[in-house]
Design an enzyme around this catalytic site. Structure first.
Site, short mmCIF file in Angstrom:
data_model
loop_
_atom_site.label_atom_id
_atom_site.label_comp_id
_atom_site.label_asym_id
_atom_site.label_seq_id
_atom_site.Cartn_x
_atom_site.Cartn_y
_atom_site.Cartn_z
N ARG A 1 43.56 39.06 48.78
CA ARG A 1 44.62 40.05 48.53
C ARG A 1 44.25 41.32 49.27
NH1 ARG A 1 44.37 40.60 42.29
NH2 ARG A 1 42.20 40.29 42.86
N GLU B 1 43.04 44.57 31.42
CA GLU B 1 43.29 43.67 32.54
C GLU B 1 44.67 43.93 33.09
OE1 GLU B 1 41.05 41.42 33.59
OE2 GLU B 1 39.63 41.97 32.02
N GLY B 2 44.90 43.45 34.30
CA GLY B 2 46.26 43.50 34.82
C GLY B 2 46.52 44.59 35.82
N SER C 1 45.85 34.55 38.36
CA SER C 1 47.07 34.11 39.03
C SER C 1 46.91 33.95 40.54
CB SER C 1 48.21 35.08 38.71
OG SER C 1 47.83 36.37 39.06
N GLU D 1 35.24 41.67 39.34
CA GLU D 1 35.31 41.19 37.95
C GLU D 1 35.52 39.69 37.98
OE1 GLU D 1 38.79 41.91 35.63
OE2 GLU D 1 40.15 41.57 37.30
N LYS E 1 35.93 52.12 33.98
CA LYS E 1 36.82 51.02 33.57
C LYS E 1 36.91 50.87 32.06
CE LYS E 1 36.11 48.09 37.60
NZ LYS E 1 36.03 46.68 38.03
N ASN F 1 37.91 36.83 36.13
CA ASN F 1 39.09 36.65 35.28
C ASN F 1 39.00 35.29 34.61
OD1 ASN F 1 40.88 39.03 36.26
ND2 ASN F 1 40.16 38.07 38.13
N LYS G 1 35.10 43.32 30.59
CA LYS G 1 34.30 44.14 31.50
C LYS G 1 32.99 44.57 30.84
CE LYS G 1 38.18 45.28 34.40
NZ LYS G 1 39.21 44.37 33.88
N ARG H 1 38.85 33.01 37.95
CA ARG H 1 38.86 33.52 39.32
C ARG H 1 37.91 34.71 39.39
NH1 ARG H 1 43.92 36.24 40.61
NH2 ARG H 1 42.64 38.08 40.49
P1 ADP Z 1 41.95 44.47 36.41
O1 ADP Z 1 41.45 43.65 35.28
O2 ADP Z 1 42.90 45.52 36.02
O3 ADP Z 1 42.40 43.62 37.55
P2 ADP Z 1 39.71 45.14 38.12
O4 ADP Z 1 38.34 45.41 37.68
O5 ADP Z 1 39.95 43.90 38.87
O6 ADP Z 1 40.66 45.28 36.87
O7 ADP Z 1 40.17 46.38 39.01
C1 ADP Z 1 41.48 46.48 39.54
C2 ADP Z 1 41.42 46.89 40.99
O8 ADP Z 1 40.71 48.10 41.15
C3 ADP Z 1 40.69 45.87 41.85
O9 ADP Z 1 41.58 44.87 42.28
C4 ADP Z 1 40.18 46.76 42.99
O10 ADP Z 1 41.21 46.97 43.94
C5 ADP Z 1 39.90 48.07 42.30
N1 ADP Z 1 38.47 48.14 41.89
C6 ADP Z 1 37.96 47.71 40.73
N2 ADP Z 1 36.63 47.88 40.68
C7 ADP Z 1 36.28 48.43 41.84
C8 ADP Z 1 35.04 48.86 42.41
N3 ADP Z 1 33.90 48.74 41.74
N4 ADP Z 1 35.06 49.39 43.66
C9 ADP Z 1 36.22 49.51 44.35
N5 ADP Z 1 37.42 49.14 43.87
C10 ADP Z 1 37.47 48.60 42.63
MG MG Z 2 41.29 42.44 38.78
#
Ligand code: ADP
Ligand code: MG
Length: 476
Positions: A452, A370-371, A152, A145, A366, A147, A307, A126
């Site tokens: 979401r 994950e999660g 899910s 990102e 970051k 996944n 990442k 995803r």
């Molecule tokens: P995880 O693997 O924990 O899901 P993500 O990279 O998807 O990590 O980041 C988690 C959440 O943080 C995302 O769902 C989003 O809401 C926010 N986020 C992540 N990266 C960004 C970004 N570059 N700009 C704005 N919000 C972000």
């Molecule tokens: Mg995420």
């Protein structure tokens, strides 16, 4: 009427209360369900999975752009997973300082040394995006990102369109209700799992869902299980512990758990360090990786979803190596990249540190996790970077441009939460599946989407983390 209902409706408290009640019942009727926090391992009492009262407007062009690039992302993930040199180079700095990634990498190396026992590969991905607002108020699709592990909500998001259609009708927006798109990732994900199972070629062998201890989100997975049972494919839910206690490989490396042969291991657990509670858990992961079972994902595809790999892909010339003769594919993928910056030791990483310290509000820091809930924002970026900037510890992170979507007002419906209007930000996910056997890509499809939405007060966190809620795009 941004959300598909007129502003008078948005502001009419009595009407909103009535619509929210209708909406919750509609969600329950459609099976948009979650177990409750108090009893995560029992379905005696369940609630609706959190969702928005109204759908959220998404520009059609960017939506279609996200769907169109998905099969290329599938190909890219698959190619990375088959490129040990690339993974080694991309992850070298990370594994020097991040124990979890290092441990995964050791399993990957051991598998390479022994030789992969299974040539069938199953990918369920995803890719997540936010729509960055440009100065001219148009929006541009930027990947958050990808996944490759336990992505899910393909199940529940197959059931939410009818909920929003119903709410819009009750709210008097019939035309808008007809514009809510059909969506059925559950069927698409199951189609790919079924294909992998078929290619494995043993009727009695099961699809094993490797699941968490706490199974609040079980219904999301049940939809996929049920699609498989419709095809007479047996599925079983097992935990790491079951594999530790009863799992073994026979002389052909076929995997048996509780005396049943496993054709496909579908990991819905195992992406966080805390999922590995003991050495036995790690042994169980290794056992599955070594086996003839098709793993979704296998260890190298797991690593392809880190990442750090995402950041390396954004470097000039890297995509070109994967798609040497397809500049238009390179362009399509690259158009979705936000700015991503290395924190490796050296002048380039030093520049990243200085840039982040000078304008922390513009970035997200970051770690390789994950999660949800692991990223670092705003002034905390300065705190963390001040601490780690002089040492190799900083290589555990990447830096990313912060994406700024246009906030939209909506009501987030969640058990026991007050009904109030919120400023919301949305994240679009696109599901992609592929199955490869040896050199033959036998399936590579885009199979649906997920929207979401969360209150803009929260920087981070998904649905499972209790921050975001399920939504649907209303194409505009
Ligand atoms: P995880 O693997 O924990 O899901 P993500 O990279 O998807 O990590 O980041 C988690 C959440 O943080 C995302 O769902 C989003 O809401 C926010 N986020 C992540 N990266 C960004 C970004 N570059 N700009 C704005 N919000 C972000
Ligand atoms: Mg995420």
């Amino acid at each position: 009427m941004a959300q598909g209902v007129p502003d008078e409706v948005m502001m009419n408290t009595a009407l909103i209360k009535e619509l929210a009640d209708v909406a919750k019942d509609a969600a329950l009727l459609q099976g948009v369900l979650m177990r409750i926090q108090e009893t995560p391992n029992s379905s005696e009492v369940v609630t609706y999975a959190p969702f928005t009262l109204f759908p959220t407007p998404v520009p059609k062009a960017v939506f279609l752009q996200a769907l169109a690039v998905q099969t290329h992302y599938n190909t890219l993930v698959d190619m990375i997973s088959q490129d040990p040199d690339f993974l080694q180079e991309a992850l070298a700095s990370t594994i020097a300082v991040d124990d979890f990634t290092a441990r995964l990498f050791r399993i990957h190396q051991q598998i390479l040394k022994e030789g992969r026992s299974q040539s069938i590969v199953l990918g369920l991905n995803r890719s997540d995006y936010m729509l960055d607002q440009r100065d001219d108020r148009s929006s541009s699709l930027k990947q958050i990102e990808i996944n490759t592990f336990a992505a899910s909500f393909g199940g529940l998001s197959s059931r939410t369109p009818d909920v929003h259609r119903h709410i819009l009708k009750v709210a008097g927006s019939l035309e808008e209700s007809q514009r809510i798109l059909d969506n059925n990732p559950a069927a698409g994900l199951a189609r790919a799992v079924a294909k992998a199972w078929e290619l494995y070629g043993s009727e009695k062998a099961i699809v094993m869902f490797l699941v968490e201890e706490s199974q609040r989100n079980i219904f999301d997975q049940r939809y996929i299980e049920s699609e498989l049972w419709k095809r007479n494919i047996p599925t079983k839910r097992k935990r790491f512990d079951d594999v530790s206690k009863t799992g073994y490989l026979d002389q052909d490396k076929r995997l048996f758990v509780d005396a049943q042969e496993v054709a496909v291991v579908y990991f819905r657990n195992g992406y966080m360090p805390q999922n590995y509670t003991s050495e036995q858990t790690w042994d169980a992961r290794l056992l599955m990786e070594r086996s003839l079972a098709v793993k979704c994902p296998d260890i190298s595809t797991h690593l392809a979803g880190t990442k750090k790999v995402q950041q390396v892909l954004a470097r000039p010339g890297v995509l070109e190596k994967f798609f040497p003769d397809q500049p238009q594919v390179v362009e399509q993928i690259r158009a979705t990249f936000a700015g991503l910056y290395t924190l490796d030791m050296g002048p380039e990483g030093d520049k990243t540190v200085a840039m982040a310290l000078a304008a922390p509000e513009g970035f997200v820091l970051k770690p390789q996790r994950e999660g949800g809930g692991n990223n670092i924002y705003g002034s905390e970026i300065c705190q963390v970077l001040q601490e780690v900037k002089g040492s190799a510890e900083r290589m555990a992170y990447i830096l990313m441009d912060k994406i700024r979507p246009v906030p939209v007002q909506n009501y987030l419906l969640r058990r026991d939460a007050p009904l109030q209007i919120s400023n919301c930000l949305s994240e679009l996910g696109v599901f992609g599946v592929y199955v490869r056997q040896g050199k033959d890509m036998v399936m590579n499809d885009c199979v649906g989407h997920l929207l979401r939405t969360k209150s803009s007060e929260h920087s981070d966190g998904g649905v499972a983390a209790g921050v975001a809620v399920l939504d649907n795009p209303l194409l505009v």
